[in-house]
Every structure is written in C-alpha cells, then in structure tokens.
Scaffold this active site. Structure first.
Site, short mmCIF file in Angstrom:
data_model
loop_
_atom_site.label_atom_id
_atom_site.label_comp_id
_atom_site.label_asym_id
_atom_site.label_seq_id
_atom_site.Cartn_x
_atom_site.Cartn_y
_atom_site.Cartn_z
N ASP B 110 -79.95 -30.53 25.84
CA ASP B 110 -81.11 -30.77 26.47
C ASP B 110 -81.75 -31.99 25.82
OD1 ASP B 110 -80.91 -28.63 25.40
OD2 ASP B 110 -82.53 -27.26 26.46
N LYS B 162 -89.43 -24.72 8.40
CA LYS B 162 -90.95 -24.84 8.50
C LYS B 162 -91.67 -24.96 7.20
CE LYS B 162 -90.94 -22.12 12.58
NZ LYS B 162 -89.58 -21.72 12.95
N ASP B 218 -86.85 -32.83 23.25
CA ASP B 218 -86.02 -31.78 23.64
C ASP B 218 -86.45 -31.35 24.89
OD1 ASP B 218 -85.29 -29.21 24.37
OD2 ASP B 218 -84.48 -28.78 22.25
N1 LIG Z 1 -71.78 -23.26 24.41
C1 LIG Z 1 -72.76 -22.66 23.51
N2 LIG Z 1 -73.89 -23.73 23.52
C2 LIG Z 1 -75.07 -22.90 22.99
C3 LIG Z 1 -74.98 -21.43 22.54
N3 LIG Z 1 -76.12 -21.37 22.02
C4 LIG Z 1 -76.88 -22.74 22.13
N4 LIG Z 1 -76.16 -23.55 22.52
C5 LIG Z 1 -76.61 -24.81 23.00
O1 LIG Z 1 -76.67 -25.45 21.68
C6 LIG Z 1 -77.97 -26.21 21.92
C7 LIG Z 1 -78.90 -25.77 20.68
O2 LIG Z 1 -79.20 -24.72 21.02
P1 LIG Z 1 -80.36 -23.83 20.11
O3 LIG Z 1 -80.14 -24.01 18.87
O4 LIG Z 1 -80.18 -22.49 20.55
O5 LIG Z 1 -81.68 -24.75 20.50
P2 LIG Z 1 -82.58 -24.43 21.77
O6 LIG Z 1 -81.88 -23.70 22.97
O7 LIG Z 1 -82.92 -25.92 22.00
O8 LIG Z 1 -83.82 -23.84 21.17
C8 LIG Z 1 -78.60 -26.08 23.20
O9 LIG Z 1 -78.06 -27.31 24.00
C9 LIG Z 1 -78.00 -24.79 23.76
O10 LIG Z 1 -77.92 -24.99 25.13
C10 LIG Z 1 -73.98 -20.70 22.81
O11 LIG Z 1 -73.78 -19.55 22.55
N5 LIG Z 1 -72.68 -21.41 23.37
#
Ligand SMILES: Nc1nc2c(ncn2[C@@H]2O[C@H](COP(=O)(O)OP(=O)(O)O)[C@@H](O)[C@H]2O)c(=O)[nH]1
Ligand SMILES: Nc1nc2c(ncn2[C@@H]2O[C@H](COP(=O)(O)OP(=O)(O)O)[C@@H](O)[C@H]2O)c(=O)[nH]1
Ligand SMILES: [Mg+2]
EC number: 2.7.7.13
Lengths: 421, 360
Positions: B110, B162, B218
């Site tokens: 995103d 942070k 984001d």
């Molecule tokens: N395929 C996959 N993508 C993930 C997973 N967890 C997070 N993402 C993707 O990785 C990216 C970063 O995720 P995250 O660090 O949780 O940040 P946030 O969702 O933007 O707060 C985002 O695009 C999520 O959709 C997972 O378990 N599997």
C-alpha cells in the site's frame, strides 16, 4: 359587551427566549409569519361584541409595540390599547391594578390570555360554556389534557367529571395531581375582582406584620397560586376542556413548534398565507409561509413548517425545513437550514449547513407537550434547535449544529453544541 | 527482472472498502492500488510480478490474469497457508525468485510514491551488496522506526524504533531491492524482515539506504489514503498536467474520468478524484474526496475529506466530512449530516451521524 386582556409580561421575563428577545419583545416574535400576539388578537376580533383588547405588561412604551398595535387595530377593526405596569405585578396584579380600565363601558365578561401560548382559541365555545355554568358568578379556565409526567410543569386542575367545576387547583406541583392542565386562557365575570381584592387585602395585612415592607409588594398577585387555588371548590371556577391544538411558547424551539401548529390551521383559516409550488417558483413541501416581499429562488426547496420573513433572500438550491427565517436574512446558494431560527439580517454562506435538534413532543403520545425547560443538563448544553441572533454571519461551507449564536457575531469556522458569545 | 509484492491479509484498516474488493484492487486515483506499482515496475523492465498473498481471492486472481495479458508480463500468485510476515513470503517464493541471478524488487503493497525503480537498480548495482532499502524523510521521526546510515555511501548502521532523541529522520519506505543471496538468510516460517533480517544485514555491512525523492505515503487507512491522493495529484500536476480537469467550477488538482457526468454550478476541488460513470448533479461542492465508480452525488450535497465507495448514492443537501467512508452500494438519504462515519457496504443511512462511528 366583551373585552379581552393579553398579559404580555416584560423585558425581564422570557429569558428562555434569549437571544431572540433581545431584539424584539417576545410577544411580537413572529410565529407562522405574524407576531405571536396577533394570533390572540385575531381570535378576539372574531368574537361577536368583543369591543376592546388591552395588552398589559411592563415593557417601556416602544416603537415596535406601538406600530404593531396601530396596524392591528386597523386590520382587525377593534380597539387595542397597551397598559403599562410600573413594575411586574404578576399575572393577577396587572389586571387588578387596571380593573377600572377593564370594567369601563361595562363588559359582561372579559378574556384574559397569556401572550406566550399558541392555541386554536376556542373563545366562542368558552362563552357558551360560561353561560351554561354559572354565568356572571363564575369563571372559566381553558384546560387541556397533558401526560402525567409533563403535567407537573403546568397548573394542574382537578374537576368534577360531570359539572366541570374546578375542585382543586395547584400550580406546577411536585407530584402528580391531575392530567388536566391550565392553558393560560380564561374567561372572567367582573366579579372576579372581588376575589382578587381579597388576596390584595390579605397581602396587605401580612406585609404590615413585616418590617421594611414596601407597599408595592401588596400589588403583586399571582392569578394561579393566589386566586385559583382559593376559588377552587367554591362553585365558581369551571374548566372548559379543549382538544384543539395548544402549546406554550417558552423557548425558541417551541416557537418553531407553535409555527407548525398555526401553519396547519392556516389550511382552513388563512389559505392565502400558505405558499404552494407554482410554475417558476420554489418547490414547497407541506406548510410554508413566505412574506410577499421575500425573494426566493425557484430552485430552492422549502418546507415543511417554514416561515420566511420580510425581505428575506433565499438563494439558488437552498433547502429550508422546520425553520423560521426572520426579516432581512440572506441564505446564500446551496445552503441548508434545518430546525433553526435565522435571526434578522443574518447571512448564511454558500453550502453552509445550519442545523438544530427539534425538541418536538413525543409523536406517539397525543397528550405530549413540547419540553422547553432546561438549556443545560448535567452541565452540558442539551441539543436544541439552532438559533442565530440578529445580524450573525455564517461563512460558506461550515456546519453550525445545535448552537446558539448571540447577535452581531461573525463566525469563521464550524461550531457544534455551543453557545457562541 | 522480478518483483515480489507483499499483498498480505485482509486489509482491515481500509475497511469498509476492503469488504467489497481485496485491498490491491481498491481504486486509488482511478486505478487499483496494485496497478500503480505493477505499471511502474513494468516500465522499469520487470517482466514477472509475484503477489505474496495470505488469503485466497478469486477476484484478485481473475483481475491479475487480465493484467497479465494487458501488460504482456507474467503475474504469479504465491499463496501462504499461514501468514508468513514480511520476510517469510520470500522464502516461499524462493524458486520463482531464483530462476535467474538478477536482483529482485520487494514492495509493501500500500505504498504510493514516484516509484524510483530504475534508480534503485543502479544504486544497488553500484554498492554491490545484498540489499537496498528506499528510505523517506518524515517530520516526526519519534513515531516511526528510523534508519541510521552513512550519508555518503548510504551504508546502514542501525535501526532505531521510535527514537526519543533525534538520530535520523529517514524511515523505511517499504521498497527494497535484493540480490538472491538474501534468500539464504530467510527460513520458511513467519518472519519480520524489518526486525529479524535487516538488523543482521546492517551489522554485516550488506544493507544500503537510498533516499527517495518526492512524495511517499502508506495509504493503508482512509485518512492516509486521502493524504496520499493529494500528494499523488500534485505529482500528476507536475508530470502530466493534461490528465487533470480544468474549467469553470474546478479548483486545483482534480482528476475526472471521461465517463463521469458533472452538473451545473458545481464547485469541485482542490484534490478530488471522480471515477468512471459517476454522476455529480447540480450545485454539488466536493473537496479532498475520492468518488468511486458508478456513484451518484445528488444536487447541493457538500463533501469534504471523504471516500464514496462504488455505486453509492449521496442524497441532496447531504453534508459529509471528516474522513467519512461509504462502502460499496451505500445510500445516504437526503439532508443528512455524516461526520466521520464509516459505513459498511449495502447500508441505507436514514439518520445523521454527528460524531464519528461505524455504521454496521
Ligand atoms: N504475504 C504477506 N504479506 C504480508 C504479511 N504481513 C504483512 N504483509 C504485507 O507487508 C506489508 C507491510 O506490512 P506491515 O509491516 O504489517 O505494515 P502495515 O500493514 O503497513 O502496517 C503490507 O503490504 C502487508 O500487506 C504476511 O503475513 N504475508
Ligand atoms: N403584565 C404582566 N404579565 C405577566 C407578568 N408575569 C407574567 N406575565 C405574563 O403571563 C404569562 C404567564 O407567565 P408566567 O406565569 O410567568 O409563566 P408560566 O407560569 O411559566 O406560564 C406570560 O404571557 C407572561 O408574559 C407580570 O408581572 N405582568
Ligand atoms: Mg404561570
């Protein structure tokens, strides 16, 4: 010959009607397009043989009042005079003080009406009822049915179910007494003054016992607590119950409700005062009053229950519902005004939204009345209709919600649930 | 070249929009979020995109089949049985990623920015180590994890979560390019790339930071979605001003699909996106909003900082503001006021929502 007295109070009364009562005496505030007491005057003018209307109050003589009275005399072809109390004498003190004026010409009976009520004024039926219930020795209170909890805010009447004689009267009791309430409209025979005189003399005696008493206080008499309470059960006081529309007009919110009641009466009493959708004119929904001098864009949508005052400008694509727009106000294009009183010469900017919360009576309870008691509950402003005082300016695109804006204010942003000084 | 996009889970933070379509297919400035990334990747020479998804979606699969054809590239889906975090999906896709020895991109799904993919390749090849993170500047670093790196070379020294005292104002933007060697660090189990992989790489001098020029956002939640839209439209203004709509009644950066119909006496903008087949009736005022495909805004309504989901209807004299989000096929009756309402799909709203809340 008959007469009528309208008790119009004075500047210290009607505080719940602020900030609108700053600009115009509350009895002259327009309800359904005409001053509040014009409805009383018009009803009196339709009573055969009613020769004179006396307004009693403690307002200083003023231009607004005198020019209204002059116009009303001409329009309704009845003598109208204003009698000024030297100070607030209460609902009984004023008529007692001016008893000679009231009785001059020898009326057989006279009406007394609170100015701040909205009613269908069943005056002729009250006269008939009076004749059948004691005539010159009796007095009639107009009563209506309230629900149990709201009855506590009114004068409560216990009557004999057959004779309609008032057996007991109590003003705003702490606990339930009766669901028949006093409408603030009475029909008296001249002998009522004997009973008021009794109260006057009793006051005098009591005050003589006190030190530093001022003679003025002997003249303050409350019709309800001092007179009706003692007359009840003595075969002199009767209640005439009406099913017709009735409401107090205490708060600004109740003025919108009262407008609705009067506008719906216009259907039969004054169809010419009701606007309708016409080719090249605005869209009208339900009952709407538009002053002939107002300028309303054909793309505006108005109603139900809207009153537009003199010289008001309503722009393109404006929406108004359940509101009173006072003279000289300007509502600019696409603005939306709901449950609001827009003060004289105020301006509402383009796409602004001015909205209040109605405090309408419970629609599922036929005996429910409008609540207009407190502005604050638990320290918080209770959501109410929005009121823009005189000459308030609302900028384009903001929202003003459940707020009261005092006069001559130029706002620069949105406000919600606030009194804006 | 290849790219793996971390599509992840259900996109709960972008509800109610993601109750109707998977997050990558939510329209951002009249184009599904994912296509902003995929098209930029294709332009940079990527011919194989792997979508790492932790849930099954027929809709996503079908859409990607079409995009494969349209863009003339290969799009693979890499399904996880359990969510593998931000690193685990790389291990799962190992075979696809090692078909050749080229470096590959990894993207959070995103993120919206001026994607600097070609520059990333150059930068990565120049330092020759295992990984490059694109970093972006933020105003309030104490809210994020920041990246501390050597200004000259970009070599990352450490990450600080942070920070309470200022150490850096650069944060991880969620865009990476890696050499296949990085896969030796990642096992097939739920792993966070930020917490478990990057620190070790930095310690070994294998991770470099490249600073992003221009905007970044984001857009994973509605508030940021709208902020991101404003930034994106501003960059359109600079790069493709001809895409923007101008004329009487239009203010600032406004994107209007050619199939949308706009009435008389409207005032639209700044920062508005109007999707295909949308009807805006007369006298409507819109600013800082996204109006999605097939919706209708009835006359004299006023909308600010809101998202109107697909095929919704906003009544006459409705006022919507403060990140009100309508899901798909929502009807808002005339004259209502919605302040920060979050309305689930297929609802009919008949009462005002004066304070922010979710309408189930
Ligand atoms: N395929 C996959 N993508 C993930 C997973 N967890 C997070 N993402 C993707 O990785 C990216 C970063 O995720 P995250 O660090 O949780 O940040 P946030 O969702 O933007 O707060 C985002 O695009 C999520 O959709 C997972 O378990 N599997
Ligand atoms: N002339 C006059 N009228 C009054 C006075 N006090 C109240 N009124 C009017 O009498 C009516 C009833 O007022 P009041 O008894 O104070 O209020 P309520 O009991 O809440 O209905 C209103 O129309 C007032 O304007 C007064 O001292 N003099
Ligand atoms: Mg009273």
């Amino acid at each position: 010959m008959l007469k009528a007295v309208i008790l119009i109070g004075g500047p210290q009364k009607g505080t719940r009607f602020r900030p609108l009562s700053f600009e115009v005496p509350k009895p002259l505030f327009p309800v359904a397009g005409v001053p509040m007491v014009q409805h009383h005057i018009e009803a009196c003018s339709k009573v055969p043989n009613l020769k004179e209307i006396l307004l009693i109050g403690f307002y200083q003589p003023n231009e607004a009042l005198s020019s209204f009275l002059l116009k009303a005399q001409q329009e309704f072809k009845v003598a109208i005079r204003y009698l000024q109390e030297y100070s607030a004498l209460g609902t009984g003190g004023g008529i007692y003080h001016f008893r000679d004026q009231i009785l001059s010409g020898g009326p057989q009976a006279f009406f007394v009406m609170n100015a701040d009520v909205c009613s269908a004024f069943p005056l002729v039926p009250m006269l008939d009822f009076h004749k059948q219930h004691g005539g010159s020795q009796s007095y009639v209170i107009l009563g209506t049915t309230a629900n149990r909890s709201q009855s506590l805010n009114y004068g409560c009447i216990v009557a004999n179910g057959e004779t309609q004689e008032v057996l007991h009267y109590v003003e705003k009791p702490g606990t339930f007494v009766s669901d028949i309430i006093n409408c603030g409209i009475y029909l008296f025979s001249p002998s009522i003054f004997q009973h008021i005189a009794e109260v006057f003399q009793r006051n005098q005696q009591e005050l003589q016992l006190e030190e530093n008493s001022s003679w003025q206080r002997t003249e303050v008499i409350r019709l309800e607590q001092d007179v009706f309470t003692t007359l009840a059960g003595r075969g002199k006081l009767y209640v005439y119950k009406t099913e017709g529309c009735w409401s107090q007009i205490k708060s600004a919110g109740s003025a919108i409700y009262a407008s609705r009641l009067y506008l719906s009466q216009y259907g039969s009493t004054h169809p010419e005062r009701l606007a309708s959708t016409k080719e090249g004119g605005p869209t009208i929904r339900g009952n709407v009053y538009i002053h002939p001098t107002a300028n309303v864009d054909p793309s505006a949508v108005l109603g139900p229950n809207v009153s537009i005052g003199m010289g008001v400008t309503v722009g393109a694509g404006v929406r108004i519902r359940e509101s009173i727009v006072l003279h000289g106000a300007v509502l600019q294009d696409h603005s939306c005004v709901l449950n609001t009183i827009v003060g004289w010469d105020s301006t509402v900017g383009r796409w602004a939204r001015v909205e209040g919360t109605p405090s309408d009576p419970n629609p599922n309870d036929p005996y429910s009345k409008i609540d207009s008691e407190t502005l604050f509950r638990e320290g918080k402003l209770t959501p109410s209709i929005t009121i823009l005082g005189c000459n308030v300016s609302i900028p384009a695109e903001v929202v003003i919600l459940n707020s009261i804006v005092l006069p001559h204010k130029e706002l620069s942003r949105s406000f919600k649930n606030q009194i804006i000084l | 070249m290849k790219a793996l996009i971390l599509v992840g889970g259900y996109g709960t933070r972008l509800r109610p929009l993601t109750l109707s379509v998977p997050k990558p297919l939510v329209d951002f400035c009249n184009k599904p979020i994912l296509l902003h990334q995929v098209e930029a990747l294709v332009k940079a020479g990527v011919n194989h995109v792997i979508l790492a998804v932790s849930y099954m979606s027929d809709m996503l699969e079908k859409e990607m089949k079409e995009q494969e054809k349209r863009l003339g590239i290969r799009i693979s889906m890499s399904h996880e049985k359990e969510p593998l975090g931000t690193a685990g999906p790389l291990a799962l896709a190992r075979e696809l990623l090692t078909e050749n020895s080229d470096p590959f991109f990894v993207l959070n799904s995103d993120v919206i920015c001026d994607f600097p993919f070609e520059e990333m390749v150059r930068f990565h090849k120049h330092h020759g180590k295992e990984g490059t993170i694109v970093v972006t500047k933020v105003e309030e670093p104490s809210k994020y994890g920041v990246v501390v790196y050597e200004a000259e070379s970009g070599q990352i020294q450490r990450f600080v979560e942070k920070p309470q005292v200022f150490v850096s104002n650069k944060i991880n933007s969620g865009l990476y390019i890696f050499s296949p060697a990085v896969l030796d660090r990642i096992q097939l189990r739920p792993t966070s790339i930020e917490k478990e992989i990057f620190p070790a790489m930095a310690q070994e001098g294998q991770l470099f930071a490249m600073e992003l020029q221009g905007f970044w956002m984001d857009i994973g939640q509605p508030k940021d979605f709208l902020t991101g839209m404003c930034m994106y439209l501003q960059s359109v203004r600079q790069k493709h001003p001809e895409w923007l709509h101008v004329g009487p009644g239009f203010i600032g950066n406004v994107l209007v699909d050619p199939t949308a119909k706009i009435g008389q006496n409207c005032s639209i903008g700044p920062n508005v996106t109007i999707g295909p087949g949308v009807t805006v009736e007369d006298g409507v005022r819109i600013k800082r909003c996204t109006i999605m495909k097939g919706s209708r805004l009835h006359s004299h309504s006023w909308l600010e900082s809101s998202i109107v989901g697909w095929s919704s209807s906003v009544g006459q004299w409705v006022r919507m503001e403060n990140v009100t989000v309508l899901g798909e096929d929502v009807i808002v009756n005339d004259e209502l006021y919605l302040n920060g309402a979050n309305v689930l799909p297929h609802k009919c709203i008949s009462e005002s929502v004066p304070e922010p809340r979710i309408i189930m």
